[in-house]
Design a protein around this motif. Structure first.
Motif, PDB file in Angstrom:
ATOM      1  N   GLN A  13      32.585  -8.968 -10.369  1.00 47.98           N
ATOM      2  CA  GLN A  13      32.588 -10.350  -9.902  1.00 47.98           C
ATOM      3  C   GLN A  13      32.613 -10.394  -8.374  1.00 47.98           C
ATOM      4  N   TYR A  14      33.375  -9.486  -7.786  1.00 45.50           N
ATOM      5  CA  TYR A  14      33.453  -9.456  -6.319  1.00 45.50           C
ATOM      6  C   TYR A  14      32.104  -9.096  -5.713  1.00 45.50           C
ATOM      7  N   TYR A  15      31.412  -8.125  -6.299  1.00 48.15           N
ATOM      8  CA  TYR A  15      30.082  -7.759  -5.800  1.00 48.15           C
ATOM      9  C   TYR A  15      29.132  -8.945  -5.891  1.00 48.15           C
ATOM     10  N   GLU A  16      29.255  -9.704  -6.986  1.00 45.95           N
ATOM     11  CA  GLU A  16      28.371 -10.864  -7.166  1.00 45.95           C
ATOM     12  C   GLU A  16      28.710 -11.970  -6.164  1.00 45.95           C
ATOM     13  N   ASP A  17      29.986 -12.200  -5.952  1.00 45.29           N
ATOM     14  CA  ASP A  17      30.405 -13.262  -5.034  1.00 45.29           C
ATOM     15  C   ASP A  17      30.184 -12.892  -3.572  1.00 45.29           C
ATOM     16  N   ASN A  18      30.116 -11.605  -3.300  1.00 48.17           N
ATOM     17  CA  ASN A  18      29.939 -11.114  -1.926  1.00 48.17           C
ATOM     18  C   ASN A  18      28.747 -10.161  -1.893  1.00 48.17           C
ATOM     19  N   PRO A  19      27.539 -10.707  -1.966  1.00 47.31           N
ATOM     20  CA  PRO A  19      26.339  -9.870  -2.121  1.00 47.31           C
ATOM     21  C   PRO A  19      26.076  -8.920  -0.951  1.00 47.31           C
ATOM     22  N   ASP A  20      26.683  -9.166   0.205  1.00 46.98           N
ATOM     23  CA  ASP A  20      26.474  -8.290   1.362  1.00 46.98           C
ATOM     24  C   ASP A  20      27.630  -7.316   1.568  1.00 46.98           C
ATOM     25  N   PHE A  21      28.506  -7.207   0.583  1.00 47.26           N
ATOM     26  CA  PHE A  21      29.660  -6.319   0.709  1.00 47.26           C
ATOM     27  C   PHE A  21      29.234  -4.857   0.823  1.00 47.26           C
ATOM     28  N   ILE A  22      28.222  -4.454   0.075  1.00 45.94           N
ATOM     29  CA  ILE A  22      27.733  -3.080   0.086  1.00 45.94           C
ATOM     30  C   ILE A  22      26.296  -3.064   0.593  1.00 45.94           C
ATOM     31  N   ALA A  23      26.005  -2.184   1.535  1.00 44.82           N
ATOM     32  CA  ALA A  23      24.651  -2.040   2.055  1.00 44.82           C
ATOM     33  C   ALA A  23      24.364  -0.545   2.244  1.00 44.82           C
TER      34      ALA A  23
END
Length: 590
Positions: free
Chosen positions: A248-258
């Motif tokens: 859910q966190y990855y979905e809510d924060n799409p720029d968290f991982i690059a």
């Protein structure tokens, strides 16, 4: 064939073709880079005089007049900024990957500081674990003696590369160990840890547990050897409870991982199911003791990851922790992304602490198209690179050669070609011939009589005035290669302007126009050098010294509020970038 890089000290003057990627070589004798080229020294500042009225108008204002950087989904562009390297494991000496990560973080940290941001740049060493204990034993040393010796080599590397980290943390520091134990107690209080038993595959090299399905030909996905751990008492972190929360966190924060490809890998791994994570060991003693149970030491990754908060003074709320956490940016190699994108966020969620705003995983380096390994004898010592090519030359190559986030390949030929083309031929030559003409034809001073700007002058200055916004946009997204490409293109445009304006002809036909062209070129160089400081700091400041730009006028806000002072005396120009020639009949050692 093994090669040796030798440096040809050639002053680049005259009117050579600029964009040629072919090296042109002098008949001068070959020698190593002198220390004056490795670390250009500052020169005394010249007295200030009146500013050129034509530039005080500031016809093209930057969109970033105020201090700060572009706003993104993960950064407000103005708050205190923490950036971190991973802490480097001390079981062996530093290699090119350590240099690459450190240089990338340094470029971003310097850019942020010059933009007016308050920055905390953290690096350090990871000094616990079974691998360290084993390496120390092989050398007949205690683990503490071993890590004291090895940590120095990483600290020294940062100095050699002119890295501007604000703090160097060691996991053997008392303050760090106390912070980690407090973190552990918090997880216990949150009911995130329980005592159980573990058995399964473990890689000592990776300090990582692997499932049967993850093994490739009986080895870890990284190629590391694995061994079966017989049932051993262990504390576990309830990682399985965080699968849905992480997704859910990855979905809510799409720029968290690059980059995005790495994000997709992480999501795929989490969707495959998470198992509770063994976070203590009893079969060795070199680690942080588990609070209340001295038979156990903490799993190296829970110890190592906590450095990002321990260095800020956690759990003391009155420390830097309250100012800089959550971190704005963790930069890591792709091989340790799992620990940073899955374990670390889950630990923080469990402890009730904010998550870092962004993780960026860069690629690996190969050498001459082959994987780098001790067994192949092709490891690359970054200190050797600096000794052969220079500090800023090494920094430039590492950042400019490959798109940040992708894998890169090192070869001496690529290094020489890129450095010669973009630093010696283009930037070095632009600086040398501009300042030489000013020195010889304008009374050894910045031109005083500046005429009306032509359309060509306005166009090139307008492009230069866009540089801050364009480069800031790239840096805010960690597109360091695009930042370097933008700077390279600007220098190429400036050299084209020189050739089109031909001030050596104007000297005879229109001296006032010559003076105007030379002044424009000095202003272009000022802007380029100021914006090149994050990447090649010593060389950029050497250029600014020669342009007589005061040291307190080199931050980005002075791009628009300052200009070259007319009438200021200049010294005879000196070369900033020596050319490098590669001899094919001499050996080079990695």
């Amino acid at each position: 064939m093994k090669l040796n890089a030798m440096v040809l000290l050639t002053m680049l003057v005259g009117h050579m073709p600029i964009r040629s990627t072919q090296a042109f070589f002098s008949t001068a004798s070959l020698t190593r880079v002198s220390s004056s080229f490795l670390y250009p020294s500052s020169r005394n500042q010249m007295p200030q005089r009146k500013r050129a009225n034509c530039l005080v108008e500031n016809r093209h204002f930057s969109a970033l007049k105020a201090a700060g950087t572009p706003v993104t989904s993960f950064d407000d562009g103005k708050s205190p900024f923490e950036i971190t390297t991973p802490i480097y494991y001390v079981n062996d000496k530093p290699h090119i990957g350590h240099a690459y990560t450190s240089c990338a973080c340094d470029v971003i940290a310097r850019f942020m500081r010059l933009s007016g941001r308050e920055v905390f740049f953290l690096s350090g060493t990871d000094e616990h674990g079974q691998k360290v204990e084993s390496s120390a034993d092989k050398k007949g040393m205690s683990p503490q003696e071993f890590v004291d010796e090895m940590s120095v080599s990483f600290r020294d590397l940062l100095k050699v590369l002119n890295i501007s980290n604000d703090q160097f943390v060691r996991t053997t520091d008392t303050q760090h160990k106390e912070a980690v134990q407090h973190f552990w107690k918090t997880l216990v209080e949150k009911d995130a840890i329980y005592l159980g038993a573990y058995e399964g595959w473990y890689s000592i090299r990776d300090e990582c547990y692997y499932t049967e399905n993850e093994l490739v030909d009986g080895k870890a996905p990284t190629g590391a050897e694995v061994e079966w751990m017989a049932k051993e008492a262990s504390y576990f972190f309830k990682l399985s409870e965080y699968e849905d929360r992480l997704l859910q966190y990855y979905e809510d924060n799409p720029d968290f991982i690059a980059p995005r490809s790495r994000k997709n890998e992480v999501i795929g791994f989490v969707k495959g199911g998470l198992r509770d994570l063994s976070i203590s060991r009893t079969t060795f003693k070199w680690g942080v003791p588990v609070p209340g149970d001295d038979d156990h030491v903490m799993y190296v990754w829970i110890d190592a990851l906590a450095n990002y908060i321990s260095a800020l003074g956690y759990p003391n709320e009155d420390s830097k922790f309250s100012k800089f956490w959550p971190a704005n940016l963790h930069i890591v190699g792709k091989d340790i992304l799992r620990f940073h994108a899955i374990y670390w966020p889950a630990f923080l969620m469990a402890a009730g602490l904010p998550l870092p705003k962004r993780l960026f995983a860069h690629g690996w380096w190969t050498k001459d198209g082959e994987k780098i390994s001790k067994s192949l004898g092709n490891t690359i010592d970054p200190v050797d690179l600096v000794e052969k090519y220079g500090v800023d030359q090494t920094r430039f190559f590492l950042m400019a050669e490959v798109g940040f986030g992708n894998d890169g390949d090192f070869s001496d030929e690529k290094m020489v070609q890129k450095v010669n083309t973009h630093l010696a031929n283009e930037l070095g030559n632009l600086c040398q011939r501009t300042l030489s003409m000013v020195y010889k034809n304008c009374g050894e001073a910045v031109p005083i009589e500046i005429g009306t700007y032509t359309a060509e002058d306005e166009a090139i200055l307008a492009k230069a005035k866009e540089l801050r916004d364009v480069t800031a946009g790239h840096i805010s997204k960690q597109a360091i290669h695009k930042y370097t490409d933008t700077m390279i293109e600007m220098v190429w445009e400036a050299n084209k302007y020189v050739d089109d304006m031909a001030p050596w002809v104007l000297k005879k036909t229109d001296p006032e126009r010559m003076a105007t062209v030379l002044y424009v070129l000095m202003e272009l160089l000022r802007r380029v050098a100021i914006l090149y400081q994050p990447l090649i700091p010593a060389s950029a400041n050497s250029i600014l010294d020669q342009l007589t730009v005061p040291e307190d006028e080199r931050t980005f806000d002075h791009l628009e509020t300052s200009s070259i002072n007319t009438g200021t005396s200049i010294s005879k120009p000196i070369g900033v970038f020596p050319r490098i020639e590669l001899l094919s009949d001499a050996p080079v050692t990695a």
